[in-house]
Design a protein around this motif. Structure first.
Motif, PDB file in Angstrom:
ATOM      1  N   GLN A 365      -8.942   2.161   2.036  1.00 19.72           N
ATOM      2  CA  GLN A 365      -7.779   2.584   2.815  1.00 19.72           C
ATOM      3  C   GLN A 365      -6.492   2.364   2.023  1.00 19.72           C
ATOM      4  O   GLN A 365      -5.638   3.248   1.932  1.00 19.72           O
ATOM      5  N   GLN A 369      -3.734   4.899   0.411  1.00 17.12           N
ATOM      6  CA  GLN A 369      -2.332   4.753   0.803  1.00 17.12           C
ATOM      7  C   GLN A 369      -1.418   4.729  -0.418  1.00 17.12           C
ATOM      8  O   GLN A 369      -0.374   5.377  -0.444  1.00 17.12           O
ATOM      9  N   PRO A 510     -13.170   5.248   7.666  1.00 16.63           N
ATOM     10  CA  PRO A 510     -12.249   4.490   6.805  1.00 16.63           C
ATOM     11  C   PRO A 510     -11.394   5.386   5.912  1.00 16.63           C
ATOM     12  O   PRO A 510     -10.233   5.061   5.624  1.00 16.63           O
ATOM     13  N   GLU A 513      -8.672   6.807   8.094  1.00 14.62           N
ATOM     14  CA  GLU A 513      -7.657   5.769   8.313  1.00 14.62           C
ATOM     15  C   GLU A 513      -6.754   5.634   7.087  1.00 14.62           C
ATOM     16  O   GLU A 513      -5.518   5.480   7.214  1.00 14.62           O
ATOM     17  N   GLY A 514      -7.343   5.706   5.903  1.00 15.26           N
ATOM     18  CA  GLY A 514      -6.543   5.649   4.683  1.00 15.26           C
ATOM     19  C   GLY A 514      -5.560   6.807   4.600  1.00 15.26           C
ATOM     20  O   GLY A 514      -4.395   6.628   4.200  1.00 15.26           O
ATOM     21  N   GLN A 517      -2.669   6.154   6.805  1.00 14.41           N
ATOM     22  CA  GLN A 517      -1.751   5.180   6.215  1.00 14.41           C
ATOM     23  C   GLN A 517      -0.918   5.794   5.082  1.00 14.41           C
ATOM     24  O   GLN A 517       0.198   5.339   4.810  1.00 14.41           O
ATOM     25  N   CYS A 535      -2.394  12.833   9.202  1.00 12.67           N
ATOM     26  CA  CYS A 535      -3.147  12.235   8.098  1.00 12.67           C
ATOM     27  C   CYS A 535      -3.071  13.182   6.904  1.00 12.67           C
ATOM     28  O   CYS A 535      -3.134  14.402   7.082  1.00 12.67           O
TER      29      CYS A 535
END
Length: 630
Positions: A365, A369, A510, A513-514, A517, A535
């Protein structure tokens, strides 16, 4: 007895001859006296066969907005053998041409393939209603000339030219391929969905037969329409486009080179497809088409070139999510795999720098980012040095198959006339360049950060992110939602293929989610929109011929995504400079139908950003084309 037999046979033969003669006499009487239509057919110079062209199907956007309709025009037809002794000076005056033009047009007709002085030929094409009305009252003075109604396409929204395509006169190759259906002078789709869906949009031509007098004026139908056939209107098409979003996207891309592709992930329906610089599709309608086509064809910015499906670019860091997903699927590392980073990655004499300083990537993640090059170089190495494969050829071959399963290195199958594969280099390619034992992970390390030989089209990039948002599948991207018969109002839909990626669904959360971020606190903070869980990933594609290309690809919302998008601005610098802000504005406009007041200065900056000026190019908005500077 023999005499009687001979006599009977003679009488039978006589009877047969008389019967046949009687049949012929009766038939001849019927044809010449009773059924007058055969007399008329014999006088075929008094009967004219006229093609009845069908109404071409309309095109709508996904919300029922009309985006393509028809407008009546007229062709002035000539039957050369009948056009004798006419007042050519008067005709030229009415048409606004010279006597020399008249002679040249006749010469051109005679030299055309399939010419016959007995058949109608188009003498002047695509007269407006106004011009034809002025001519029509004098048409009786010109035997052999008559008007034939046609239609041209009109585009009220003046955008989406690459998608919608245009209509043009058929060429010899298309005539031959049609096996006699099309004739010289017919108009067919030449690009875009007009070409792909020609059969559906074009309808079927009809015929009518009419009596004409010595002045070639119609005097009524022949044989009460018995020989006429009706034209069958073309089907209407409902596209997946959001035409208002398309207009907004083209506005954001004005004075820039590049592409935007937006897809609805759950269906594969294309919401927006921009190729910039573009042009007003009305430029290729009617009598001005030929002249404008030449201008567009020779324009140095290539407005006729469909960048979303034909242009290829290194994806840069926008490719990193796939690198991570492959490593997770192969089990060579876990989500919390850590790679130390001191600003660069060193391996086998190579140094790959990160774009900015940041702490060590503790997991995938954070690596996404911060777009850590060190992390993804090592992750790529882990996958292609996988010890479960005896050779790098086998491990890399599997890696390439993973990429293919995300729609990379292969055509997406979009329903547009032309598309290229992009490039995921093959094992054969590297064996040919370096020899079977001459390459290893260091040789191809740049692939891990989306550089090297990897090339993607903008539509492939948007489709890849649609696949990520769906956690492992994509539907073939497409423009057409349904086809409607205007007579019955019945719809036909085509089921587009569902493609499953080779990465298990469990590995996607995951990575997603990265990507979230990235926008919230990473390299794509310029794309943050309050209230929207966008995203995505920025990318900066290296360009040896000038400034780097600015890339952003992503999707929103984070859960149950409604839009996946890829923006590529040529020579736009870092991904956060142009591509990410443009993408965020389009996502916000689509999901909220408005732009927040606080973001209006950003919108203004994107609209007014002029990347063409640095190349000495001036824009001409009224014409839809650019003018090169001095």
């Amino acid at each position: 007895m023999n005499k009687d037999l001979f006599k009977n046979r003679y009488q039978i033969i006589q009877f047969i001859i008389i019967a046949f003669a009687l049949v012929f006499v009766i038939r001849l009487f019927y044809v010449q006296v009773i059924d007058r239509k055969y007399v008329s057919l014999a006088k075929n110079n008094a009967i004219k066969e006229i093609d009845v062209y069908p109404t071409r199907g309309y095109v709508y956007d996904r919300n029922g907005e009309l985006v393509v309709y028809n407008e009546a025009i007229y062709d002035l037809m000539i039957i050369p053998r009948q056009a004798k002794g006419i007042d050519t000076a008067k005709l030229c005056e009415l048409l606004g041409i010279t006597k020399d033009d008249y002679i040249e047009r006749l010469k051109a007709l005679k030299s055309a393939k399939g010419y016959s002085s007995y058949k109608p030929n188009a003498f002047v094409k695509q007269l407006s209603l106004r011009d034809y009305s002025r001519l029509q009252e004098y048409l009786y003075l010109f035997p052999g000339f008559y008007g034939q109604v046609r239609t041209i396409r009109k585009y009220p929204h003046r955008c989406a030219a690459t998608i919608l395509g245009d209509i043009g006169e058929i060429d010899d190759k298309q005539i031959d391929e049609s096996k006699g259906y099309y004739k010289p002078g017919d108009y067919v789709g030449k690009s875009g969905i007009e070409k792909v869906y020609e059969k559906e949009l074009g309808g079927k031509r009809g015929k009518k037969f009419v009596f004409v007098d010595v002045h070639n004026r119609e005097m009524g139908s022949f044989s009460n329409h018995d020989f006429d056939t009706l034209a069958i209107s073309g089907d209407n098409i409902v596209t997946s486009l959001n035409i208002k979003l398309q207009e907004y996207a083209e506005k954001l891309m004005q004075n820039k080179k590049g592409s935007i592709v937006a897809i609805e992930p759950a269906t594969g329906e294309i919401l927006v497809l921009v190729s910039s610089p573009g042009y007003d599709p009305n430029l290729l309608c009617g009598a001005v088409r030929g002249e404008n086509f030449k201008k567009l064809l020779t324009d140095s910015l290539l407005p006729l070139y469909s960048r979303p499906t034909l242009a290829t670019y290194p994806p840069g860091s926008a490719f990193k999510p796939v690198v991570g997903l492959i490593a997770l699927q192969e089990g060579v590392q876990g989500v919390d795999y850590m790679v130390p980073c001191n600003g660069a990655y060193h391996f086998a004499g190579l140094t790959v720098h990160c774009s900015h300083p940041h702490p060590n990537a503790q997991n995938i993640q954070y690596a996404l980012q911060q777009s850590c090059n060190a992390y993804f170089c090592q992750t790529f190495r882990n996958a292609v040095e996988n010890k479960t494969f005896p050779t790098i050829q086998e491990s890399y071959g599997m890696w390439a198959k993973y990429c293919n399963s995300f729609g990379l290195g292969i055509r997406t199958g979009v329903d547009l006339p032309s598309e290229v594969n992009g490039n995921i280099p093959s094992v054969h390619y590297y064996n040919k360049i370096y020899g079977e034992n001459g390459w290893h992970s260091a040789t191809i390390l740049s692939l891990g950060i989306g550089q090297g030989e990897i090339l993607v089209t903008p539509i492939q990039l948007a489709n890849m992110y649609a696949c990520i948002s769906n956690q492992g599948f994509y539907i073939t991207p497409h423009i057409v939602k349904k086809i409607t018969d205007p007579e019955t109002n019945k719809d036909r839909t085509h089921k587009f293929e569902k493609h499953i990626a080779l990465v298990d669904q469990s590995h996607f959360p995951p990575v997603i989610e990265g990507l979230f971020q990235v926008v919230e606190a990473g390299t794509a903070r310029a794309a943050h929109v309050n209230g929207i869980t966008l995203c995505g990933k920025t990318g900066t594609a290296q360009n040896p011929h000038g400034d780097n290309h600015s890339i952003f690809a992503g999707f929103a919302p984070k859960d149950n995504s409604k839009i996946a998008i890829a923006v590529l601005v040529e020579n736009g610098g870092y991904g956060a400079e142009f591509a990410a802000p443009i993408a965020s504005l389009l996502v916000e406009k689509y999901l909220n139908d408005t732009i927040q007041t606080s973001r209006l200065p950003l919108e203004k900056r994107m609209i007014e950003g002029n990347l063409l000026s640095k190349y000495g190019v001036k824009t001409n908005k009224s014409a839809g084309m650019h003018i090169e500077g001095e």
